[in-house]
Design a protein around this motif. Structure first.
Motif, PDB file in Angstrom:
ATOM      1  N   THR A 297     -13.054  -9.967 -17.415  1.00 19.28           N
ATOM      2  CA  THR A 297     -11.660  -9.810 -16.981  1.00 19.28           C
ATOM      3  C   THR A 297     -10.858 -11.032 -17.391  1.00 19.28           C
ATOM      4  O   THR A 297     -11.256 -12.173 -17.139  1.00 19.28           O
ATOM      5  N   ASP A 298      -9.716 -10.820 -18.031  1.00 13.61           N
ATOM      6  CA  ASP A 298      -8.875 -11.914 -18.502  1.00 13.61           C
ATOM      7  C   ASP A 298      -7.701 -12.204 -17.585  1.00 13.61           C
ATOM      8  O   ASP A 298      -7.379 -13.366 -17.331  1.00 13.61           O
ATOM      9  N   LYS A 299      -7.083 -11.143 -17.056  1.00 15.74           N
ATOM     10  CA  LYS A 299      -5.874 -11.370 -16.266  1.00 15.74           C
ATOM     11  C   LYS A 299      -5.514 -10.101 -15.501  1.00 15.74           C
ATOM     12  O   LYS A 299      -5.758  -9.002 -15.964  1.00 15.74           O
ATOM     13  N   ILE A 300      -4.939 -10.307 -14.315  1.00 17.78           N
ATOM     14  CA  ILE A 300      -4.358  -9.202 -13.555  1.00 17.78           C
ATOM     15  C   ILE A 300      -2.923  -9.583 -13.221  1.00 17.78           C
ATOM     16  O   ILE A 300      -2.678 -10.655 -12.668  1.00 17.78           O
ATOM     17  N   GLU A 301      -1.995  -8.731 -13.583  1.00 17.89           N
ATOM     18  CA  GLU A 301      -0.582  -8.999 -13.322  1.00 17.89           C
ATOM     19  C   GLU A 301       0.036  -7.872 -12.505  1.00 17.89           C
ATOM     20  O   GLU A 301      -0.240  -6.698 -12.751  1.00 17.89           O
ATOM     21  N   ASN A 302       0.868  -8.241 -11.533  1.00  9.75           N
ATOM     22  CA  ASN A 302       1.597  -7.268 -10.721  1.00  9.75           C
ATOM     23  C   ASN A 302       3.081  -7.347 -11.037  1.00  9.75           C
ATOM     24  O   ASN A 302       3.650  -8.433 -11.114  1.00  9.75           O
ATOM     25  N   ALA A 321      -6.400  -3.132 -22.278  1.00 13.91           N
ATOM     26  CA  ALA A 321      -5.317  -3.247 -21.301  1.00 13.91           C
ATOM     27  C   ALA A 321      -5.207  -1.931 -20.539  1.00 13.91           C
ATOM     28  O   ALA A 321      -5.154  -0.862 -21.155  1.00 13.91           O
ATOM     29  N   ILE A 322      -5.176  -2.027 -19.220  1.00 20.32           N
ATOM     30  CA  ILE A 322      -4.970  -0.854 -18.372  1.00 20.32           C
ATOM     31  C   ILE A 322      -3.774  -1.132 -17.477  1.00 20.32           C
ATOM     32  O   ILE A 322      -3.771  -2.109 -16.720  1.00 20.32           O
ATOM     33  N   LYS A 323      -2.770  -0.280 -17.577  1.00 22.27           N
ATOM     34  CA  LYS A 323      -1.597  -0.394 -16.716  1.00 22.27           C
ATOM     35  C   LYS A 323      -1.530   0.835 -15.820  1.00 22.27           C
ATOM     36  O   LYS A 323      -1.778   1.955 -16.274  1.00 22.27           O
ATOM     37  N   THR A 324      -1.195   0.614 -14.551  1.00 26.05           N
ATOM     38  CA  THR A 324      -1.050   1.725 -13.621  1.00 26.05           C
ATOM     39  C   THR A 324       0.290   1.635 -12.909  1.00 26.05           C
ATOM     40  O   THR A 324       0.836   0.549 -12.699  1.00 26.05           O
ATOM     41  N   GLY A 325       0.810   2.782 -12.544  1.00 23.56           N
ATOM     42  CA  GLY A 325       1.977   2.871 -11.681  1.00 23.56           C
ATOM     43  C   GLY A 325       1.664   3.808 -10.531  1.00 23.56           C
ATOM     44  O   GLY A 325       0.837   4.717 -10.674  1.00 23.56           O
ATOM     45  N   ILE A 326       2.274   3.585  -9.374  1.00 26.84           N
ATOM     46  CA  ILE A 326       2.047   4.459  -8.222  1.00 26.84           C
ATOM     47  C   ILE A 326       3.381   4.968  -7.694  1.00 26.84           C
ATOM     48  O   ILE A 326       4.421   4.336  -7.864  1.00 26.84           O
ATOM     49  N   SER A 327       3.306   6.126  -7.050  1.00 27.93           N
ATOM     50  CA  SER A 327       4.506   6.762  -6.510  1.00 27.93           C
ATOM     51  C   SER A 327       4.120   7.539  -5.257  1.00 27.93           C
ATOM     52  O   SER A 327       3.022   8.103  -5.188  1.00 27.93           O
ATOM     53  N   TYR A 328       5.014   7.568  -4.277  1.00 25.25           N
ATOM     54  CA  TYR A 328       4.754   8.304  -3.022  1.00 25.25           C
ATOM     55  C   TYR A 328       6.092   8.794  -2.473  1.00 25.25           C
ATOM     56  O   TYR A 328       6.584   8.306  -1.457  1.00 25.25           O
ATOM     57  N   PRO A 329       6.680   9.790  -3.155  1.00 23.09           N
ATOM     58  CA  PRO A 329       8.066  10.179  -2.885  1.00 23.09           C
ATOM     59  C   PRO A 329       8.315  10.780  -1.511  1.00 23.09           C
ATOM     60  O   PRO A 329       9.439  10.698  -1.009  1.00 23.09           O
ATOM     61  N   ASN A 330       7.322  11.387  -0.878  1.00 24.07           N
ATOM     62  CA  ASN A 330       7.582  12.016   0.414  1.00 24.07           C
ATOM     63  C   ASN A 330       6.980  11.247   1.586  1.00 24.07           C
ATOM     64  O   ASN A 330       6.783  11.788   2.673  1.00 24.07           O
ATOM     65  N   ILE A 331       6.690   9.954   1.376  1.00 24.78           N
ATOM     66  CA  ILE A 331       6.188   9.098   2.455  1.00 24.78           C
ATOM     67  C   ILE A 331       7.333   8.202   2.932  1.00 24.78           C
ATOM     68  O   ILE A 331       7.927   7.460   2.148  1.00 24.78           O
ATOM     69  N   THR A 332       7.631   8.286   4.206  1.00 23.41           N
ATOM     70  CA  THR A 332       8.766   7.563   4.784  1.00 23.41           C
ATOM     71  C   THR A 332       8.340   6.186   5.296  1.00 23.41           C
ATOM     72  O   THR A 332       7.314   6.055   5.961  1.00 23.41           O
ATOM     73  N   ASP A 333       9.132   5.174   4.958  1.00 25.39           N
ATOM     74  CA  ASP A 333       8.944   3.804   5.446  1.00 25.39           C
ATOM     75  C   ASP A 333       7.520   3.276   5.216  1.00 25.39           C
ATOM     76  O   ASP A 333       6.865   2.760   6.134  1.00 25.39           O
ATOM     77  N   TYR A 336       3.984  -1.562   1.587  1.00 26.99           N
ATOM     78  CA  TYR A 336       3.224  -1.763   0.364  1.00 26.99           C
ATOM     79  C   TYR A 336       2.635  -3.166   0.339  1.00 26.99           C
ATOM     80  O   TYR A 336       3.294  -4.139   0.725  1.00 26.99           O
ATOM     81  N   ALA A 337       1.381  -3.285  -0.112  1.00 28.16           N
ATOM     82  CA  ALA A 337       0.734  -4.594  -0.208  1.00 28.16           C
ATOM     83  C   ALA A 337      -0.211  -4.604  -1.393  1.00 28.16           C
ATOM     84  O   ALA A 337      -0.706  -3.552  -1.828  1.00 28.16           O
ATOM     85  N   MET A 338      -0.453  -5.803  -1.927  1.00 32.08           N
ATOM     86  CA  MET A 338      -1.429  -5.956  -3.009  1.00 32.08           C
ATOM     87  C   MET A 338      -2.304  -7.166  -2.695  1.00 32.08           C
ATOM     88  O   MET A 338      -1.870  -8.134  -2.074  1.00 32.08           O
ATOM     89  N   ASP A 339      -3.553  -7.086  -3.114  1.00 31.42           N
ATOM     90  CA  ASP A 339      -4.512  -8.146  -2.821  1.00 31.42           C
ATOM     91  C   ASP A 339      -5.546  -8.149  -3.936  1.00 31.42           C
ATOM     92  O   ASP A 339      -6.581  -7.505  -3.841  1.00 31.42           O
ATOM     93  N   ASN A 340      -5.259  -8.891  -5.000  1.00 30.58           N
ATOM     94  CA  ASN A 340      -6.130  -8.867  -6.166  1.00 30.58           C
ATOM     95  C   ASN A 340      -7.308  -9.812  -6.013  1.00 30.58           C
ATOM     96  O   ASN A 340      -7.160 -10.955  -5.549  1.00 30.58           O
ATOM     97  N   LEU A 341      -8.474  -9.356  -6.406  1.00 30.70           N
ATOM     98  CA  LEU A 341      -9.651 -10.205  -6.525  1.00 30.70           C
ATOM     99  C   LEU A 341      -9.772 -10.645  -7.990  1.00 30.70           C
ATOM    100  O   LEU A 341      -8.934 -10.318  -8.822  1.00 30.70           O
ATOM    101  N   SER A 342     -10.818 -11.372  -8.304  1.00 33.24           N
ATOM    102  CA  SER A 342     -10.928 -11.924  -9.660  1.00 33.24           C
ATOM    103  C   SER A 342     -11.021 -10.828 -10.716  1.00 33.24           C
ATOM    104  O   SER A 342     -10.547 -11.005 -11.843  1.00 33.24           O
TER     105      SER A 342
END
Length: 520
Positions: A297-302, A321-333, A336-342
């Motif tokens: 693993t070289d790098k993780i970017e948010n 390189a792997i890029k991901t996007g997430i979406s949750y259009p019908n979830i109210t309030d 969101y959190a992120m917690d990357n490991l090595s």
């Protein structure tokens, strides 16, 4: 045309049957406890010679996800599928007839069974591994094994992603010598999604907490759907529907949808998803004593809710390189959190869920490697745009597969098993190689396609037998597959006597040893 049905009632120790639904106990077949179920059903089939058009099971429906699920030797068995595999005829339930009529119910089942590969229930070990291989989706560039999204690699599940041509060599010291093997690399797992309720442990695939499970691959549209009915240890029940689809047009991309519905409670739900680059190659049991960690693993970017993970293979130095996007259009309030490991990108959303409300979480994934990409892979991945949502991806997949089936589909009558297997093989061949992807690749068809690590993903000369299929349906594709061989002729002829198995450079890679136990 007058249809000829055979009516069955199945009990723990026998099958009662008749051509008349009013005399169902007219004949009986007793299960032989010394035979496996399939052998029993074959023996039952051989007991009579009457021509029939459809089998009608009269047992009451006691399950939700499939109708003809009946306990046999204390295990829930999909007798509909089992009987279809033996009789090669549609199998329906009396409930189907009550909802329409015999002819319509038969036609509906004939259409469904010949376009779907279904597995009901939780299986284990090599049987489950095999089912995951059979339900692999892909597009010639990558293969995504048909695992539960919640699964991590273990003896019963093996989530994996393979990209054509991504090989790497590792050395294993055995008895004072280095044994070198080259493998098709298991890439970082970006399809992992699971949940927790009110701060409990994250849900794992465990049959103690799964009331029903159905995995269904729709060959017509390329969509793999898994449905789980879950009862947690505290009695809370949920329904989860997870879908995945590979993009045939923008072949770097795939799309996931995770729908979760609390059935008997309201409470806090946390959904977690990852890109896990800690994965190894461990699909084949006999290789597990050998070196298996191919990724660095070289790098993780948010970037807000997008994540990019950069890695490379340790010896062949292929950038990924792997890029991901997430979406949750019908979830109210949501929170969101992120917690990357090595080497793991970890994202969560937490929200208050209401009983019987369905919440949709979607994840979009793109994969680039330096093999097919001229620009830096990080730049290429970050410039990639996704479709608007999973619904758009599903609709596009249906359109693209319709074009493929217009070229590839061969229709036969009188044997629904043969029809299904013919379509399944066409589907798998298209997953293994496709013009849109292979025009940009230096790769051909491996012995297992892009479904697993058997034979280490190597490409054998008998791939040439595959060319007949591709010549018939996509002759332009064959040029690119044959160029893989042409580009390696010099290397192959240098070691002609053993050059039956190749990987990245064209040299022969027949294993010095295939059983590491001989060297321990």
């Amino acid at each position: 045309m007058i249809m000829k049905p055979l009516y069955l009632k199945i009990t723990a120790d026998q099958i009662m049957y008749s051509n008349n639904e009013n005399t169902i106990d007219e004949n009986t077949y007793s299960f032989n406890s010394k035979l496996q179920l399939k052998q029993n059903l074959q023996a039952f089939r051989d007991e009579f010679s009457d021509t029939i058009d459809v089998i009608v099971i009269t047992n009451p429906v006691e399950t939700i996800l499939k109708k003809n699920i009946i306990n046999y030797q204390n295990q829930p068995i999909d007798f509909g599928s089992e009987l279809e595999d033996v009789f090669h005829l549609p199998v329906i339930n009396m409930k189907d007839i009550e909802a329409s009529d015999l002819a319509t119910a038969t036609a509906n089942e004939n259409d469904y069974a010949t376009w779907h590969l279904d597995y009901y229930g939780i299986d284990h070990g090599k049987r489950q591994y095999g089912q995951e291989s059979m339900q692999t989706i892909g597009n010639g560039y990558f293969g995504l094994r048909g695992t539960y999204l919640e699964a991590k690699a273990c003896d019963d599940n093996y989530p994996a992603t393979y990209v054509a041509g991504v090989f790497n060599q590792l050395a294993t010291p055995i008895n004072g010598r280095n044994v070198i093997n080259e493998d098709l690399v298991n890439l970082p797992n970006a399809q992992f999604i699971t949940f927790s309720v009110d701060g409990s442990d994250y849900f794992k695939i465990d049959e103690r907490y799964i009331k029903e499970a159905l995995r269904s691959l729709d060959l017509k549209t390329g969509v793999l759907t898994t449905t789980l009915l879950i009862r947690l240890i505290d009695g809370r029940e949920l329904k989860v529907i997870e879908k995945k689809v590979a993009d045939l047009k923008n072949y770097h991309n795939y799309y996931l949808q995770y729908s979760i519905q609390p059935l008997n409670f309201s409470g806090e739900i946390k959904i977690v998803t990852e890109i896990d680059a800690s994965v190894t190659n461990s699909n084949v049991e006999r290789y597990r004593n050998l070196a298996s960690k191919h990724l660095v693993t070289d790098k993780i970017e948010n970037n807000q809710q997008e994540v990019t993970l950069l890695a490379h293979t340790s010896q062949s130095k292929i950038d990924i390189a792997i890029k991901t996007g997430i979406s949750y259009p019908n979830i109210t309030d949501p929170i969101y959190a992120m917690d990357n490991l090595s080497n793991i990108a970890h994202q969560t959303i937490t929200f208050d869920a209401q009983q019987n409300q369905t919440y949709n979480f979607e994840k979009f994934v793109t994969i680039y490697t330096s093999l097919e990409t001229k620009k830096p892979v990080e730049q290429a991945a970050n410039e990639q745009e996704f479709l608007a949502n999973f619904q758009a991806a599903q609709a596009q997949s249906q359109q693209n597969w319709q074009k493929i089936w217009n070229q590839e589909d061969v229709v036969i009558s009188g044997d629904i098993t043969a029809q299904k297997l013919l379509r399944l093989n066409s589907f798998s061949m298209t997953n293994a190689a496709q013009l849109n992807a292979n025009a940009d690749l230096d790769a051909s068809v491996g012995s297992r396609g892009l479904t697993g690590e058997g034979y280490r993903g190597h490409i054998f000369w008998d791939e040439l037998f595959d060319m007949n299929f591709y010549i018939l349906h996509t002759p332009e594709l064959v040029k690119y597959l044959l160029m893989y061989r042409y580009n390696r002729l010099k290397a192959a002829t240098l070691r002609l006597m053993v050059s039956v198995e190749q990987c990245s450079l064209g040299k022969a890679v027949c294993m010095v040893m295939n059983n590491p136990k001989k060297f321990t």
